[in-house]
Write a protein that holds these residues in place. Sequence first.
Motif, PDB file in Angstrom:
ATOM      1  N   CYS A 223       0.831  -1.208   0.000  1.00  0.00           N
ATOM      2  CA  CYS A 223       0.000   0.000   0.000  1.00  0.00           C
ATOM      3  C   CYS A 223       0.866   1.259   0.000  1.00  0.00           C
ATOM      4  O   CYS A 223       0.564   2.236  -0.700  1.00  0.00           O
ATOM      5  CB  CYS A 223      -0.925   0.006   1.211  1.00  0.00           C
ATOM      6  SG  CYS A 223      -2.313  -1.147   1.116  1.00  0.00           S
TER       7      CYS A 223
ATOM      8  N   ASP B 264       2.130   2.161  -3.368  1.00  0.00           N
ATOM      9  CA  ASP B 264       1.133   2.520  -4.372  1.00  0.00           C
ATOM     10  C   ASP B 264       0.772   3.998  -4.217  1.00  0.00           C
ATOM     11  O   ASP B 264       0.099   4.376  -3.243  1.00  0.00           O
ATOM     12  CB  ASP B 264      -0.116   1.650  -4.185  1.00  0.00           C
ATOM     13  CG  ASP B 264      -1.095   1.772  -5.339  1.00  0.00           C
ATOM     14  OD1 ASP B 264      -1.245   2.897  -5.867  1.00  0.00           O
ATOM     15  OD2 ASP B 264      -1.713   0.758  -5.712  1.00  0.00           O
ATOM     16  N   PRO B 265       1.179   4.850  -5.145  1.00  0.00           N
ATOM     17  CA  PRO B 265       0.935   6.293  -4.998  1.00  0.00           C
ATOM     18  C   PRO B 265      -0.531   6.678  -5.087  1.00  0.00           C
ATOM     19  O   PRO B 265      -0.902   7.806  -4.721  1.00  0.00           O
ATOM     20  CB  PRO B 265       1.740   6.901  -6.153  1.00  0.00           C
ATOM     21  CG  PRO B 265       1.831   5.815  -7.170  1.00  0.00           C
ATOM     22  CD  PRO B 265       1.911   4.539  -6.396  1.00  0.00           C
ATOM     23  N   ARG B 266      -1.390   5.779  -5.547  1.00  0.00           N
ATOM     24  CA  ARG B 266      -2.818   6.086  -5.642  1.00  0.00           C
ATOM     25  C   ARG B 266      -3.474   6.124  -4.271  1.00  0.00           C
ATOM     26  O   ARG B 266      -4.544   6.737  -4.101  1.00  0.00           O
ATOM     27  CB  ARG B 266      -3.527   5.051  -6.516  1.00  0.00           C
ATOM     28  CG  ARG B 266      -3.040   4.967  -7.942  1.00  0.00           C
ATOM     29  CD  ARG B 266      -3.691   3.780  -8.661  1.00  0.00           C
ATOM     30  NE  ARG B 266      -3.322   2.515  -8.042  1.00  0.00           N
ATOM     31  CZ  ARG B 266      -3.827   1.334  -8.384  1.00  0.00           C
ATOM     32  NH1 ARG B 266      -4.747   1.264  -9.345  1.00  0.00           N
ATOM     33  NH2 ARG B 266      -3.433   0.226  -7.786  1.00  0.00           N
ATOM     34  N   ILE B 267      -2.879   5.459  -3.291  1.00  0.00           N
ATOM     35  CA  ILE B 267      -3.492   5.337  -1.967  1.00  0.00           C
ATOM     36  C   ILE B 267      -3.126   6.566  -1.147  1.00  0.00           C
ATOM     37  O   ILE B 267      -1.959   6.783  -0.809  1.00  0.00           O
ATOM     38  CB  ILE B 267      -3.038   4.048  -1.274  1.00  0.00           C
ATOM     39  CG1 ILE B 267      -3.513   2.838  -2.098  1.00  0.00           C
ATOM     40  CG2 ILE B 267      -3.584   3.975   0.143  1.00  0.00           C
ATOM     41  CD1 ILE B 267      -3.056   1.500  -1.576  1.00  0.00           C
ATOM     42  N   ALA B 268      -4.134   7.371  -0.820  1.00  0.00           N
ATOM     43  CA  ALA B 268      -3.889   8.669  -0.186  1.00  0.00           C
ATOM     44  C   ALA B 268      -3.761   8.583   1.323  1.00  0.00           C
ATOM     45  O   ALA B 268      -3.052   9.381   1.935  1.00  0.00           O
ATOM     46  CB  ALA B 268      -5.022   9.634  -0.550  1.00  0.00           C
ATOM     47  N   SER B 269      -4.451   7.619   1.945  1.00  0.00           N
ATOM     48  CA  SER B 269      -4.489   7.579   3.404  1.00  0.00           C
ATOM     49  C   SER B 269      -4.672   6.146   3.874  1.00  0.00           C
ATOM     50  O   SER B 269      -5.462   5.394   3.302  1.00  0.00           O
ATOM     51  CB  SER B 269      -5.635   8.453   3.919  1.00  0.00           C
ATOM     52  OG  SER B 269      -5.720   8.411   5.322  1.00  0.00           O
TER      53      SER B 269
ATOM     54  N   ARG C 238       1.267   9.264   5.272  1.00  0.00           N
ATOM     55  CA  ARG C 238      -0.020   8.711   4.858  1.00  0.00           C
ATOM     56  C   ARG C 238      -0.595   7.721   5.864  1.00  0.00           C
ATOM     57  O   ARG C 238      -1.687   7.189   5.651  1.00  0.00           O
ATOM     58  CB  ARG C 238       0.133   8.015   3.499  1.00  0.00           C
ATOM     59  CG  ARG C 238       0.284   8.971   2.333  1.00  0.00           C
ATOM     60  CD  ARG C 238       0.199   8.211   1.008  1.00  0.00           C
ATOM     61  NE  ARG C 238       1.417   7.462   0.731  1.00  0.00           N
ATOM     62  CZ  ARG C 238       1.491   6.422  -0.092  1.00  0.00           C
ATOM     63  NH1 ARG C 238       0.417   5.992  -0.722  1.00  0.00           N
ATOM     64  NH2 ARG C 238       2.640   5.811  -0.306  1.00  0.00           N
TER      65      ARG C 238
ATOM     66  N   HIS D  83     -15.009   7.833   5.238  1.00  0.00           N
ATOM     67  CA  HIS D  83     -14.574   8.143   3.873  1.00  0.00           C
ATOM     68  C   HIS D  83     -13.465   7.214   3.390  1.00  0.00           C
ATOM     69  O   HIS D  83     -12.586   7.632   2.622  1.00  0.00           O
ATOM     70  CB  HIS D  83     -14.127   9.605   3.747  1.00  0.00           C
ATOM     71  CG  HIS D  83     -15.151  10.583   4.249  1.00  0.00           C
ATOM     72  ND1 HIS D  83     -16.399  10.726   3.669  1.00  0.00           N
ATOM     73  CD2 HIS D  83     -15.121  11.434   5.296  1.00  0.00           C
ATOM     74  CE1 HIS D  83     -17.085  11.641   4.331  1.00  0.00           C
ATOM     75  NE2 HIS D  83     -16.342  12.083   5.318  1.00  0.00           N
TER      76      HIS D  83
ATOM     77  N   ASP E 134     -12.342   3.732   1.301  1.00  0.00           N
ATOM     78  CA  ASP E 134     -12.816   2.933   0.171  1.00  0.00           C
ATOM     79  C   ASP E 134     -12.722   1.435   0.423  1.00  0.00           C
ATOM     80  O   ASP E 134     -13.478   0.666  -0.164  1.00  0.00           O
ATOM     81  CB  ASP E 134     -11.992   3.268  -1.084  1.00  0.00           C
ATOM     82  CG  ASP E 134     -12.117   4.732  -1.452  1.00  0.00           C
ATOM     83  OD1 ASP E 134     -13.236   5.173  -1.734  1.00  0.00           O
ATOM     84  OD2 ASP E 134     -11.091   5.423  -1.459  1.00  0.00           O
TER      85      ASP E 134
ATOM     86  N   TYR F 271      -9.648  -1.432  -5.915  1.00  0.00           N
ATOM     87  CA  TYR F 271      -9.813  -0.454  -6.988  1.00  0.00           C
ATOM     88  C   TYR F 271     -10.735  -0.929  -8.102  1.00  0.00           C
ATOM     89  O   TYR F 271     -11.548  -0.162  -8.611  1.00  0.00           O
ATOM     90  CB  TYR F 271      -8.448  -0.115  -7.595  1.00  0.00           C
ATOM     91  CG  TYR F 271      -7.721   0.981  -6.862  1.00  0.00           C
ATOM     92  CD1 TYR F 271      -8.131   2.303  -6.961  1.00  0.00           C
ATOM     93  CD2 TYR F 271      -6.625   0.688  -6.062  1.00  0.00           C
ATOM     94  CE1 TYR F 271      -7.482   3.312  -6.284  1.00  0.00           C
ATOM     95  CE2 TYR F 271      -5.969   1.695  -5.375  1.00  0.00           C
ATOM     96  CZ  TYR F 271      -6.392   3.002  -5.491  1.00  0.00           C
ATOM     97  OH  TYR F 271      -5.741   4.004  -4.803  1.00  0.00           O
TER      98      TYR F 271
END
Length: 208
Positions: free
Chosen positions: A10, A13-18, A33, A54, A56, A189
Motif C-alpha cells: 500500500c 502505491d501512490p494512488r493510496i492517499a491515506s 499517509r 470516507h 474505500d 480499486y
Amino acid sequence: MVGEGVLHECLNDPRIASIVLLNRRSAGITHPRVKEILLNDLFAFTGNEAGLTHFDACFYCLGTTSINKSEEEYARLTYELTLKIAKPLLQFNPEMTFCYVTAKGTDNSEQGKTMWARVKGKTENDLSKLGFRQFFAFRPFMLTPTKGLLHTHSFYKYISWLFPLGRLFYPEAFCTLKELSLAMIHAGYQGYSKQVITPTDMVKMAKG
C-alpha cells in the motif's frame, strides 16, 4: 506477517492517499499517509474512533491459529471479533469494499468436520451478507514472504526451498505475499469477477 506485507505494498502505491492501521501494538511506522488507532482490546472497537470515515476499502488481515483452542475460543477471535469490527466500519463507510484474508480449505457449508474451516466459513458467509459494496475472501495457502520485512515467521527459512517446486506443481496453493497484497489492492480499486479469491487468482490479479 500478512498485515505487514499488505501495508508495504500500500505504501508503494501512490494512488493510496491515506491508510489507517487498527492494532493492539504500534507497527512502528512513521509515514505521512499512515495513522494508527491502538486499542489494547480490539473488542472495544466502536467505529467512532477518529478518522474512520470516507474509506474505500478495508484489508482485514487479523488472524489466529486454531491449535490448542476450543471452538468457542477460536470462534470468538475469528468470527465474533471480525464481525465486531466489520459492522461499524460498514455503518460509517457504506461504499466500502471489504477484503478478508481467510485460508484455503475454508468450509462455507459450515457443516464439515474441521473446526477452523467451519468457523472461517461462517465468518465468510456472514461478512458477505452485511451489505458491503463488494466483499472478497482471499484464501492463501503457502505464501512466499516478502524479503526485508520484520514479521516473517521463523519457520519459513526452513521451508523456502519448497516454494519454487510448489509454484510449478501445485500453483493453486502457492503465491507470494506480494501477490496477495497486490491482489487485495486490485480488488479495492477494480473489483473482481469472483468473491472467493484463490492463489491462482491472486497471481493473476497482481499483474494488474
